[in-house]
Design an enzyme around this catalytic site. Structure first.
Site, short mmCIF file in Angstrom:
data_model
loop_
_atom_site.label_atom_id
_atom_site.label_comp_id
_atom_site.label_asym_id
_atom_site.label_seq_id
_atom_site.Cartn_x
_atom_site.Cartn_y
_atom_site.Cartn_z
N ASP A 14 4.68 -1.64 -0.45
CA ASP A 14 3.39 -2.01 -1.00
C ASP A 14 3.09 -1.07 -2.17
O ASP A 14 3.74 -0.02 -2.31
CB ASP A 14 2.33 -1.88 0.10
CG ASP A 14 0.92 -2.08 -0.41
OD1 ASP A 14 0.68 -3.08 -1.11
OD2 ASP A 14 0.06 -1.23 -0.11
N ASP A 16 -0.66 -0.30 -3.85
CA ASP A 16 -1.90 0.46 -3.72
C ASP A 16 -2.01 1.08 -2.34
O ASP A 16 -1.96 0.39 -1.32
CB ASP A 16 -3.11 -0.46 -3.97
CG ASP A 16 -3.20 -0.88 -5.43
OD1 ASP A 16 -3.10 0.01 -6.30
OD2 ASP A 16 -3.38 -2.07 -5.70
N ASP A 164 0.09 0.46 3.96
CA ASP A 164 -1.04 1.30 4.36
C ASP A 164 -2.22 0.52 4.90
O ASP A 164 -3.17 1.12 5.41
CB ASP A 164 -1.53 2.12 3.15
CG ASP A 164 -2.27 1.27 2.15
OD1 ASP A 164 -3.41 1.61 1.80
OD2 ASP A 164 -1.71 0.25 1.70
#
Length: 216
Positions: A14, A16, A164
């Site tokens: 991922d 961000d 995250d």
């Protein structure tokens, strides 16, 4: 869970919150959107992380608002504002250590925004990028991770994914990848998964044709 060794053929990241810390920029963007339309920014931020911007806009925009135009405005504002973003510790060094044919970035941001943010913090640009522009169903649907693994020549079940946020973790695990939580999220989507505070302690070694991912 720490000190794990995971086997994989490819690694999927991922952006961000995983490669780039863009929290302040994202919060400011959604704050401006909320102010324009008389909305509560906190309610938007509670569900926006890891999801395509257009889906979040569609969920919250008042009746009559042009969702596509509003999404384009938010994206344009974020592309123009890279101040306040930074590399997640260890991200650039980790990606530099892996053959570019063995990793991809899988993000809910647009392709233009992704390339701008990665370049702004000195992170290598990926050979394979699956962005919001490339999918018909965004995270938490498994499509983004399935497409990324396929573009690298493998199945998602052969991948380790670093994420995250709950939407991304759900997407990765639904695709069949082994997910690793980056950062402090401890909700249901992270239950039982290995985690790392950032990428500074993660190492990748070649094991024949495969990769061994060493977690601190």
């Amino acid at each position: 869970m720490s000190g794990s060794v995971l086997a994989a053929s490819v690694l999927l990241f991922d952006m961000d919150g995983t490669l780039v810390d863009s929290t302040a920029s994202v919060e400011r963007a959604w704050g401006r959107f909320a102010d324009r339309h008389g909305l509560e920014a906190s309610a938007i931020l509670a569900v926006a992380h890891g999801r395509p911007t257009i889906e979040v806009v569609a969920d919250f925009a008042p009746a009559g608002v042009d969702v596509v135009a509003e999404t384009d405005r938010i994206e344009a504002e974020e592309i123009d504002r890279t101040d306040g973003i930074s590399e997640i510790p260890g991200a650039a060094a980790l990606l530099d250590s892996i053959d570019r044919s063995r990793w991809a970035v899988v993000t809910s941001a647009t392709r233009a925004l992704t390339l701008k943010r990665l370049a702004a913090v000195g992170i290598p640009l990926p050979k394979v990028l699956v962005a919001a522009d490339d999918v018909t169903k965004g995270k938490p649907h498994p499509q983004p991770y399935m497409l990324a693994a396929r573009a690298l020549g493998f199945d998602a079940a052969d991948a380790v994914a670093f994420e995250d946020a709950p939407a991304g973790l759900t997407s990765a695990t639904a695709a069949g990848a082994a997910a690793v939580v980056v950062g402090g999220y401890r909700g249901e989507a992270a239950a039982g998964l290995p985690r790392v505070p950032d990428l500074s302690g993660v190492r990748v070694a070649r094991d024949g044709a495969d990769l061994s991912v060493l977690l601190p």
